[in-house]
Design an enzyme around this catalytic site. Structure first.
Site, mmCIF file in Angstrom:
data_model
loop_
_atom_site.group_PDB
_atom_site.id
_atom_site.type_symbol
_atom_site.label_atom_id
_atom_site.label_comp_id
_atom_site.label_asym_id
_atom_site.label_seq_id
_atom_site.Cartn_x
_atom_site.Cartn_y
_atom_site.Cartn_z
ATOM 1 C CB CYS A 184 7.454 -13.054 8.301
ATOM 2 S SG CYS A 184 6.965 -11.360 8.062
ATOM 3 C CB CYS A 218 0.920 1.932 5.788
ATOM 4 S SG CYS A 218 2.529 2.242 5.041
ATOM 5 C CB SER A 272 4.395 -2.104 0.446
ATOM 6 O OG SER A 272 4.924 -3.195 1.153
ATOM 7 C CG LEU A 273 2.228 -0.110 -6.342
ATOM 8 C CD1 LEU A 273 3.255 1.006 -6.381
ATOM 9 C CD2 LEU A 273 2.107 -0.761 -7.723
ATOM 10 C CG HIS A 274 -0.231 -1.569 -0.534
ATOM 11 N ND1 HIS A 274 -0.375 -2.921 -0.714
ATOM 12 C CD2 HIS A 274 0.722 -1.432 0.425
ATOM 13 C CE1 HIS A 274 0.437 -3.558 0.116
ATOM 14 N NE2 HIS A 274 1.125 -2.691 0.808
ATOM 15 C CB SER A 302 8.866 -6.213 1.915
ATOM 16 O OG SER A 302 7.712 -5.514 1.511
ATOM 17 C CB CYS A 340 0.359 -9.310 5.483
ATOM 18 S SG CYS A 340 0.972 -10.620 4.467
ATOM 19 C CD GLU A 348 3.647 -9.747 17.445
ATOM 20 O OE1 GLU A 348 2.975 -10.310 18.308
ATOM 21 O OE2 GLU A 348 3.132 -9.172 16.461
ATOM 22 C CG ASN A 376 -4.358 -10.465 6.675
ATOM 23 O OD1 ASN A 376 -5.129 -11.391 6.423
ATOM 24 N ND2 ASN A 376 -3.148 -10.368 6.118
ATOM 25 C CB CYS A 411 6.493 1.144 11.569
ATOM 26 S SG CYS A 411 6.941 1.301 9.826
ATOM 27 N N GLY A 418 8.249 -2.864 10.918
ATOM 28 C CA GLY A 418 9.270 -1.876 10.585
ATOM 29 C C GLY A 418 9.579 -1.762 9.106
ATOM 30 C CD GLU A 419 10.798 0.561 4.525
ATOM 31 O OE1 GLU A 419 9.631 0.237 4.261
ATOM 32 O OE2 GLU A 419 11.777 0.168 3.853
ATOM 33 C CB CYS A 424 0.121 -1.359 8.217
ATOM 34 S SG CYS A 424 1.388 -2.365 9.003
HETATM 35 N N1 SAH Z 1 7.696 -1.649 5.761
HETATM 36 C C1 SAH Z 1 7.923 -2.709 4.798
HETATM 37 C C2 SAH Z 1 7.931 -4.077 5.426
HETATM 38 C C3 SAH Z 1 6.592 -4.559 5.946
HETATM 39 S S1 SAH Z 1 6.044 -5.842 4.897
HETATM 40 C C4 SAH Z 1 6.904 -2.602 3.695
HETATM 41 O O1 SAH Z 1 5.978 -1.812 3.826
HETATM 42 O O2 SAH Z 1 7.040 -3.262 2.681
HETATM 43 C C5 SAH Z 1 4.419 -6.103 5.397
HETATM 44 C C6 SAH Z 1 3.501 -6.198 4.188
HETATM 45 O O3 SAH Z 1 2.141 -6.396 4.634
HETATM 46 C C7 SAH Z 1 3.503 -4.905 3.405
HETATM 47 O O4 SAH Z 1 3.309 -5.156 2.052
HETATM 48 C C8 SAH Z 1 2.295 -4.230 3.998
HETATM 49 O O5 SAH Z 1 1.846 -3.182 3.193
HETATM 50 C C9 SAH Z 1 1.324 -5.378 4.108
HETATM 51 N N2 SAH Z 1 0.220 -5.105 5.036
HETATM 52 C C10 SAH Z 1 0.202 -4.222 6.040
HETATM 53 N N3 SAH Z 1 -0.982 -4.263 6.689
HETATM 54 C C11 SAH Z 1 -1.713 -5.198 6.084
HETATM 55 C C12 SAH Z 1 -3.013 -5.728 6.312
HETATM 56 N N4 SAH Z 1 -3.755 -5.284 7.321
HETATM 57 N N5 SAH Z 1 -3.452 -6.704 5.508
HETATM 58 C C13 SAH Z 1 -2.677 -7.182 4.521
HETATM 59 N N6 SAH Z 1 -1.433 -6.746 4.259
HETATM 60 C C14 SAH Z 1 -0.953 -5.755 5.027
#
Ligand code: SAH
Length: 377
Positions: free
Chosen positions: A110, A121, A226-228, A204, A346, A97, A303, A117, A172-173, A124
């Site tokens: 995007c 996570c 993507s720290l989180h 990212s 996202c 997508e 999301n 992937c 994907g990463e 995700c």
């Molecule tokens: N693998 C890479 C590229 C993906 S970017 C990475 O992790 O950075 C997609 C972004 O959306 C990342 O920051 C991811 O952590 C975030 N994301 C994933 N699931 C999400 C969700 N359900 N709600 C909001 N952000 C989310």
């Protein structure tokens, strides 16, 4: 008939070699290269017949030997907020997508780097889809071409471009598909290619630490992390790659990221998960951890997706969290969710593609050829 080789995604040397192998003399190939490149990436030509400044014979010869075909568009969805999502296919079970997010002063595409992937996570949706395979440079670039076709965004050098920014934030990463992402982004940022400034391209990563210096040196785009989570115990659970590359190593790679400066800050993405990572103590720790790094913080309201084990933080909690981050000098950090109604926001991307075992594929092919043989002609 076997598919013709594509010229899309090849670097200039690759195109020249392909032409020479197909019988064009070397000198002519080098001369044709710039013209072809210009037609493909500046004008978005989809077939060789349209290349009016090339000799007719040469056009015919090219059309017999090469293709400029895009990925197949399986579906296109348009959100109430103008966000568009395309599901693309380039082969049996290879579906991915791409999302276009229009804003007042920019249009961001995007882009996906893999089908599925490996990172798993927890919050995700893509993370629930096993890796099928890496996308090729042609497939990564094909996403940009499809969007530009659909938005009638040619030529690439025009003043009112619709795709002004590209973010490698789809499925994907990207740093686990380094070479192909690098090849595709080189064409996205080539002045004679899609001609986007490297400042308008962001990659990212969830934190593939050993590849971060190479991304800076060889790709040179903006970086998002993507720290989180601000504690390893939690990040180990929600972003499992943390077990391999913990927070301190990740931040050290950011501190030394080539090209990071106050005018080119690293973006830290932080998904707001209710009761999980959204306490005010977490906010303060986030600010403390990032001290000394030229950083932007992007708070992303979680999301939802079917079966997701988390909820989005309350709006008032996000505001309080954001206040602490703001007070520390980071401006307007909350990312407005876009395209949620079409599952384009996202972390909501996912395709039905699964990696088939070779045995299952063979059985399916056998069945299909048997069925074809039985079909009345
Ligand atoms: N693998 C890479 C590229 C993906 S970017 C990475 O992790 O950075 C997609 C972004 O959306 C990342 O920051 C991811 O952590 C975030 N994301 C994933 N699931 C999400 C969700 N359900 N709600 C909001 N952000 C989310």
């Amino acid at each position: 008939m076997a598919a013709l080789p594509s010229l899309i995604g090849l670097d200039p040397q690759g195109v020249t070699s392909a032409l020479v192998e197909a019988g064009t003399p070397e000198k002519a190939a080098r001369m044709r290269l710039r013209q072809l490149w210009n037609w493909i990436y500046v004008h978005g030509a989809r077939d060789f017949g349209a290349m009016s400044n090339l000799a007719k014979d040469f056009r015919t010869q090219m059309a017999e030997q090469f293709t400029l075909a895009r990925p197949e568009v399986v579906t296109e969805q348009i959100s109430g907020d103008g966000t568009r999502k395309w599901l693309l296919r380039t082969g049996a079970g290879i579906e991915f997508e791409t999302v276009y997010i229009p804003e007042k002063d920019r249009g961001t595409l995007c882009v996906s780097s893999q089908v599925g992937c490996t990172l798993t996570c927890k919050f995700c949706h893509t993370g629930t889809q096993k890796l099928v395979r890496n996308l090729t440079p042609a497939e990564i670039l094909g996403q940009v071409l499809i969007a530009k076709d659909a938005l009638e965004d040619w030529p690439s050098t025009g003043p009112d471009r619709k795709v002004t920014n590209v973010v490698m934030m789809g499925m994907g990463e990207p740093l686990y598909n380094f070479d192909n992402v690098k090849a595709a982004l080189a064409i996205v940022t080539d002045g004679d290619g899609l001609a986007l400034s490297k400042r308008r391209v962001t990659l990212s990563t969830a934190g593939v630490v050993p590849m971060i210096p190479r991304a800076g040196a060889e790709i040179g785009s903006g970086l998002a992390i993507s720290l989180h989570a601000v504690r390893n115990e939690l990040r180990d659970v929600i972003v499992p790659i943390n077990k391999k590359y913990p927070i301190s190593e990740l931040l050290e790679a950011c501190r030394t990221y080539p090209g990071a400066s106050n005018s080119r800050r690293i973006t830290f993405e932080y998904v707001m998960l209710k009761g999980v990572n959204d306490s005010l103590a977490d906010a303060r720790e986030l600010v403390r951890l990032l001290a000394g790094i030229p950083a932007k913080i992007n708070l992303i309201p979680f999301n939802p997706w079917p079966g997701a084990p988390y909820e989005c933080s309350s709006w008032s909690q996000i505001e309080k969290f954001a206040q602490i981050v703001n007070d520390a000098g980071y401006a307007s950090p909350v990312r407005t969710p876009r395209g949620r109604d079409i599952m384009a926001a996202c972390g909501q991307l996912k395709s039905e593609s699964v990696k088939e075992r070779a045995s299952a594929r063979l059985a399916a092919e056998k069945l299909q050829s048997g069925q074809l043989a039985r079909m009345p002609s």
